[in-house]
Every structure is written in C-alpha cells, then in structure tokens.
Write a protein that holds these residues in place. Sequence first.
Motif, short mmCIF file in Angstrom:
data_model
loop_
_atom_site.label_atom_id
_atom_site.label_comp_id
_atom_site.label_asym_id
_atom_site.label_seq_id
_atom_site.Cartn_x
_atom_site.Cartn_y
_atom_site.Cartn_z
N SER A 27 0.81 -1.21 0.00
CA SER A 27 0.00 0.00 0.00
C SER A 27 0.85 1.27 0.00
CB SER A 27 -0.95 0.00 1.21
OG SER A 27 -0.22 -0.06 2.42
N TRP A 28 2.09 1.19 0.50
CA TRP A 28 2.96 2.37 0.49
C TRP A 28 3.18 2.90 -0.92
CZ3 TRP A 28 7.64 3.49 -1.80
CH2 TRP A 28 8.28 4.65 -1.38
N GLU A 30 1.14 3.35 -3.27
CA GLU A 30 0.01 4.06 -3.88
C GLU A 30 0.41 5.48 -4.27
OE1 GLU A 30 -4.66 5.16 -2.94
OE2 GLU A 30 -3.53 3.87 -1.58
N GLY A 31 0.19 5.82 -5.53
CA GLY A 31 0.56 7.13 -6.04
C GLY A 31 2.00 7.24 -6.46
N ARG A 32 2.81 6.20 -6.20
CA ARG A 32 4.24 6.27 -6.52
C ARG A 32 4.65 5.19 -7.51
NH1 ARG A 32 6.79 8.52 -1.05
NH2 ARG A 32 8.26 9.26 -2.60
N THR A 34 2.78 1.62 -9.84
CA THR A 34 1.59 0.81 -10.14
C THR A 34 2.02 -0.48 -10.82
OG1 THR A 34 1.28 1.85 -12.32
CG2 THR A 34 0.12 2.84 -10.45
N HIS A 205 7.02 5.93 -10.49
CA HIS A 205 6.86 7.37 -10.67
C HIS A 205 7.93 8.19 -9.97
CE1 HIS A 205 2.79 7.27 -12.57
NE2 HIS A 205 2.81 6.07 -12.04
N ASP A 206 8.66 7.60 -9.05
CA ASP A 206 9.80 8.32 -8.45
C ASP A 206 10.85 7.32 -7.98
OD1 ASP A 206 9.28 7.50 -5.73
OD2 ASP A 206 7.83 9.11 -5.52
#
Length: 262
Positions: A27-28, A30-32, A34, A205-206
């Motif tokens: 879950s960590w 999420e947004g970073r 996929t 993403h990063d």
Amino acid sequence: MSDQQMRTFEELLAEGAAVPTEGWDFSWFEGRATEARPSWGYATALAGRLDRAASALDLQTGGGEVLDFALARAVRRPAPTVATEGWPPNAAKATALLRPRGVAVVTSPEDAPLPFADEAFDLVVSRHPVTAHWSEIARVLRPGGTYFAQHVGPGSGYELVEFFLGPQPREQREARHPDRERHAAGAAGLETVDVRAERLRMEFHDIAAVVHFLRKVIWMVPGFTVEAYLPELRALHERIVAEGPFVAHSSRHLFELRKPHG
C-alpha cells in the motif's frame, strides 16, 4: 542539476531506504508506483478453494496478507490451516495477523524440507514463492489434492533489473518459465490441471519507489543498496524527471496441479 533537485533526489533516496520491508503489503506504493493485476484474481479465487478444502497449507506466506484476505472472504476455514514463512520478521507479522483466524504460522527456511507429515493437506497454496520445491509439495499433498498458486514468471521486471545490472543471460531470464516449472512438477508426480500466464505493465513514478521495491523484492538486484548503486539511481531519477514514469513489465502465471490417486 540544481541544488533543489539534488536535495529532492537525496530526500527520495532516504525515504525509499527508510520504509519497512516486512510483509507483502504494497500500500505504500500508492501514487508512486503501479502494477496491473492478473485477470484471474488470485486472492479471491483462493477464497473459493479454501471453502472446499478440509486442510490447507500456505507456503512462503510473507506477512500473511494474501491468506488473511482470502480467509476473510471464505465461507469456512479448513481445519487445520497452516502457513510457512522463512524470514523471521515476516513470520512474526504473519503470526500476529493470522492467529486470530486460527492459522498456525511455522517458521521454516525456504530451502528446507517441509516440517509436515506425508499426505497432510488436501490443498497447498502459494503466492509468489521464491522457489517451488515440487517433491516436497507432492509429498505433503494427499492423493487427489491440489496445488493452487500464482508464480512470478520469466523476465519479470527485467527492464528494471537490466537498468542496474546490464543485459542478463537468456537462461536466467527464462528460469521461471511456466513450461519448465510444469515439467519439474510433473517429474515430482503432479498432474497439470490448468496453467495461465500474463504479462503486465508496471510504472515507477519516483526513485523512492524504485529503492523501496528493490529493498523489498531482494532477488531482483541481489545485494542492492543505495550506496552500491548510487550512480544508477541518480541516472534513473534524472530519466524519470525528464521523461515520466519508468515502465517495466511483470510476468505472472497461475498453476493448478493435482496429485493423482494411487
């Protein structure tokens, strides 16, 4: 690269290096980062298998998250239901999560014989085992019993692996091919009921997500540390900033195998 970009790079490295790696809770990310999921929905399908089993064994359970998800959705729990895990921090996490569901967690090294009697279970399951020890799986299954598992397939995430390690031998890229695993399972006496395979898109993403992923999935780049791969991490960070998410592809296959009667 400006001072602000340098600070951002260093802060991201520090963040990725500080996140705990126990268990299989992603879950960590999420947004970073996929990763597309296979169409067969392993954890949900597992719940249906548990409904029909008299006794079940989950191999290399990690932090127990997948088994916990499936048991929460199953109508009934097989008795006994047992899980194994080789890494003590994961075993402790799995014990805390699964004990309330009546599941015993056994700390057992991944490369050791399974600490169970012959023909002890009619269902053996696993999600992303590091290695499948087919002779041991066959030994603990009852005649007519099923092995139901999702495995990591060949060349999974190798765009990322080869960014850090360079081109890898074909033999290594194809080491987890489902045809090879099916042949090895057959040699141990297991019959193939079904095999499905899919290749799925991953995005990072990063650079913090890359660092945490390589710390968590330790077999991707063996011996990975931020210090050892700082030039590669800096180059990848600059690429992500300039071009957007780094794209790789995971490979997954679903096994349903059966131990024949007699």
